[in-house]
Every structure is written in structure tokens, then in C-alpha cells.
Design a protein around this motif. Sequence first.
Motif, PDB file in Angstrom:
ATOM      1  N   LEU A 131       0.784  12.504  -9.151  1.00  0.00           N
ATOM      2  CA  LEU A 131       0.327  13.848  -8.803  1.00  0.00           C
ATOM      3  C   LEU A 131       1.414  14.888  -9.044  1.00  0.00           C
ATOM      4  O   LEU A 131       1.136  15.990  -9.534  1.00  0.00           O
ATOM      5  CB  LEU A 131      -0.129  13.895  -7.342  1.00  0.00           C
ATOM      6  N   VAL A 132       2.656  14.567  -8.698  1.00  0.00           N
ATOM      7  CA  VAL A 132       3.767  15.498  -8.929  1.00  0.00           C
ATOM      8  C   VAL A 132       3.931  15.748 -10.425  1.00  0.00           C
ATOM      9  O   VAL A 132       4.102  16.899 -10.869  1.00  0.00           O
ATOM     10  CB  VAL A 132       5.067  14.956  -8.294  1.00  0.00           C
ATOM     11  N   ALA A 133       3.867  14.678 -11.218  1.00  0.00           N
ATOM     12  CA  ALA A 133       4.012  14.844 -12.675  1.00  0.00           C
ATOM     13  C   ALA A 133       2.873  15.691 -13.239  1.00  0.00           C
ATOM     14  O   ALA A 133       3.104  16.576 -14.080  1.00  0.00           O
ATOM     15  CB  ALA A 133       4.038  13.470 -13.347  1.00  0.00           C
ATOM     16  N   LYS A 134       1.645  15.457 -12.772  1.00  0.00           N
ATOM     17  CA  LYS A 134       0.512  16.241 -13.251  1.00  0.00           C
ATOM     18  C   LYS A 134       0.646  17.706 -12.834  1.00  0.00           C
ATOM     19  O   LYS A 134       0.329  18.615 -13.619  1.00  0.00           O
ATOM     20  CB  LYS A 134      -0.799  15.669 -12.714  1.00  0.00           C
TER      21      LYS A 134
ATOM     22  N   SER B 123       0.833  -1.208   0.000  1.00  0.00           N
ATOM     23  CA  SER B 123       0.000   0.000   0.000  1.00  0.00           C
ATOM     24  C   SER B 123       0.865   1.255   0.000  1.00  0.00           C
ATOM     25  O   SER B 123       0.515   2.256  -0.637  1.00  0.00           O
ATOM     26  CB  SER B 123      -0.967  -0.001   1.187  1.00  0.00           C
ATOM     27  N   LEU B 124       2.012   1.216   0.683  1.00  0.00           N
ATOM     28  CA  LEU B 124       2.932   2.363   0.648  1.00  0.00           C
ATOM     29  C   LEU B 124       3.478   2.585  -0.756  1.00  0.00           C
ATOM     30  O   LEU B 124       3.585   3.732  -1.210  1.00  0.00           O
ATOM     31  CB  LEU B 124       4.086   2.141   1.625  1.00  0.00           C
ATOM     32  N   LEU B 125       3.833   1.508  -1.423  1.00  0.00           N
ATOM     33  CA  LEU B 125       4.326   1.638  -2.798  1.00  0.00           C
ATOM     34  C   LEU B 125       3.244   2.201  -3.716  1.00  0.00           C
ATOM     35  O   LEU B 125       3.536   3.033  -4.579  1.00  0.00           O
ATOM     36  CB  LEU B 125       4.824   0.287  -3.312  1.00  0.00           C
ATOM     37  N   GLU B 126       2.012   1.740  -3.538  1.00  0.00           N
ATOM     38  CA  GLU B 126       0.919   2.281  -4.352  1.00  0.00           C
ATOM     39  C   GLU B 126       0.727   3.764  -4.091  1.00  0.00           C
ATOM     40  O   GLU B 126       0.517   4.540  -5.020  1.00  0.00           O
ATOM     41  CB  GLU B 126      -0.380   1.517  -4.051  1.00  0.00           C
ATOM     42  N   ARG B 127       0.806   4.176  -2.823  1.00  0.00           N
ATOM     43  CA  ARG B 127       0.687   5.601  -2.487  1.00  0.00           C
ATOM     44  C   ARG B 127       1.828   6.385  -3.109  1.00  0.00           C
ATOM     45  O   ARG B 127       1.630   7.496  -3.598  1.00  0.00           O
ATOM     46  CB  ARG B 127       0.705   5.798  -0.968  1.00  0.00           C
ATOM     47  N   GLY B 128       3.029   5.805  -3.074  1.00  0.00           N
ATOM     48  CA  GLY B 128       4.181   6.470  -3.674  1.00  0.00           C
ATOM     49  C   GLY B 128       3.991   6.680  -5.162  1.00  0.00           C
ATOM     50  O   GLY B 128       4.311   7.738  -5.710  1.00  0.00           O
TER      51      GLY B 128
END
Length: 163
Positions: free
Chosen positions: A135-138, A124-129
Motif C-alpha cells: 500500500l505504501v509503494a502504491k 499473519s502479522l508478517l502478511e499484514r506488514g
Amino acid sequence: MKLYSLSVLYKGATKANLLKAAYDLSSFSFFQRSSVQEFMTFTSALIVERTSVGTRASVKEQEYLCHVYVRNDNLSAVVISDHEYPQRVCFTLLDKNPREADAMTKVQAELDETKIILHNTMESLLERGEKLDDLVAKSEHLGNQSKAFYKTARKQNSCCEIM
């Protein structure tokens, strides 16, 4: 230290009936497994038939130790292990749930559960990452688009004068 078989039988008037059994025959070759399983089933039934009601016993058969417990209600359990497996643990196993029988087994089960929880948390941490990276790219893309819009708007507005 190896546990080969755990069998639950019902001791009838003349013979013992196998209710359920679990075997770990991974240490035997593929061609020996059926013979070894048949031997363990036969030995379990024979030991239960020869053990009196309400008693426990340990029997050495070839290189195996067979531990049997026949309860007062004729329900019986047999553990077949090697000589290194502790007798105390076998009889505790026959009395209780296998996870509660041996402290090491119980600790190992808890560690396995913790390991599964840890893996799920890491996933789940990897998915959040990954979502954060998206989001950063967008946001970078939106920032670049807003700069381009600002420059275009400034060029468009520079040719006109406000009266």
C-alpha cells in the motif's frame, strides 16, 4: 526417563488380545526395532494374562519396568518404561488421558498449543506488514503520478489565456 510402549489389551479367559499399542522405538537401532517391538507385545500380553482382574502391578523385565492395570471389565493397559520413569505417573497414565496424567506433560502440551498460536499470529502479522508495504509503494506511485499530472496540466494551461 523414557516411555517405550503403551498397550491396551482385553483379558480373555485363556489369553490376552492386543487391541491397540503405541511404541517409541527411536532409541533403538533400525535392525533391533522389530525384535524389541515383538518383545514388548509378548511381554504385555503375558503380564496381563498373569495379573488378576481389578489389580495393578509392576514387573521388572530385563532393563524395563512394566506397569499393568487390569480393570474389572477385563480391559487392561500396560506401560513399558525405563527405571527412571515414575511409577505414580505410569499408573495415573493407565487411569487417565495421557495429557492429564503428568503435570509436566500437560504443561508441555499447553506450551505446544501456545507456540502454534504464536506462530500463526506472527505469520499473519508478517502478511499484514507485506500488505502495508504494498500500500505504501502504491501510494508513493500515485503521489508521483499526480505530481506529473499537475506539472503537465500546468504547462498545458500556461500557454492559454482565459478571456
